[in-house]
Enzyme design. Structure first.
Site: not given
Length: 279
Positions: A13, A136, A151, A155
């Protein structure tokens, strides 16, 4: 026949996901697009059609993902390319982030992608073909960013399981790539998209400075064009032997070189200790 491939894109989106969906439809591909905000996606792209299937999906719910894959197969008859793009940035040092905040980031960025892979693989295996792109980040290459530890670790995790998946899937003709985008000019760094720590500790000056820099200086000035990233993904999907590791952006390339140099220097400096453990 190439233009008839069916793409399954999560996090569609906004950001890179939305750009990719629009580009795919412009090029005649059929697209399943998942989102948590169905109305926004429909307003941006359109209603259900013979070319487009928007689905509201909770990626952290395995049964919801399973249903979404089944709906995709029922609508288009197959899935050819899976893009695990959904994810969000969680700022905060390892000390200040709560267990709930850390686990929530892993739930979306890691376990959400694993849910998609788990439910898509039976179809890809049965047709003995397909591509999987796991999106990633440069933060999955290089974790030395104060305040980005959780975070980056999500990844890094994606990079690790992608390497394994590439080995597991190749006997079925399925091609798997982990993609490391640098800084792209999307809404990823907007305050509404980036999650800030609920209990910040002001002692962490480097983390606060990084937080401010990303929100106020880097946001809106990123050097890379998401439209061109979408073009690259489409091109790579056509390659007979796509890379397991795909970097996007000069900044990503430069960070990789920095990481290689850092590891090499450490390895050489401490080589005597490294080699001292043999019997």
């Amino acid at each position: 026949m190439e233009a008839k491939k069916v793409w399954f894109v999560t996090g569609a989106s906004k950001g890179l996901g939305l750009t990719l969906v629009k580009k795919l439809l412009q090029n005649g591909y059929r697209v399943v697009a998942t989102t948590r905000d169905m109305q926004s996606l429909i307003e941006e792209v359109g209603q259900v059609s013979g070319m487009f299937l928007p689905l509201e999906v909770s990626l952290t719910d395995n049964s919801d993902v399973k249903t979404a894959i089944e709906k995709s197969i029922a609508h288009f008859g197959k899935i050819d390319v899976v893009v695990n793009n959904a994810g969000y940035g969680q700022l905060g040092t390892l000390e200040e982030l709560t267990d709930e905040e850390a686990r929530a980031n892993f739930d979306v960025n890691v376990f959400g992608a694993l849910n998609v892979i788990r439910n898509a693989m039976p179809y890809l295996r049965s047709q003995r073909s397909g591509n999987i792109f796991n999106i990633s980040s440069v933060g999955g290459l290089f974790g030395s960013f104060a305040g980005w530890g959780v975070y980056c670790s999500t990844k890094f995790a994606m990079a690790g399981f992608t390497e394994a998946l590439a080995e597991e899937a190749k006997e079925f003709g399925i091609k798997v790539s982990v993609v490391y985008p640098g800084y792209f000019r999307t809404d990823f760094l907007n305050k509404g998209s980036l999650s800030l720590p609920k209990q910040p500790i002001q002692d962490y000056k480097a983390a606060r400075q990084s937080e401010q820099a990303h929100l106020e200086n880097i946001n809106g000035n990123q050097p890379n064009d998401p439209d061109k990233a979408a073009d690259v993904l489409i091109s790579i999907s056509k390659e007979e032997n796509p890379p397991v590791h795909l970097l996007l952006g000069k900044d990503a390339f430069d960070l990789l070189q920095s990481k290689i140099n850092t590891i090499t220097e450490d390895a050489e400096q401490w080589k005597e200790y490294t080699l001292s453990t043999a019997f």
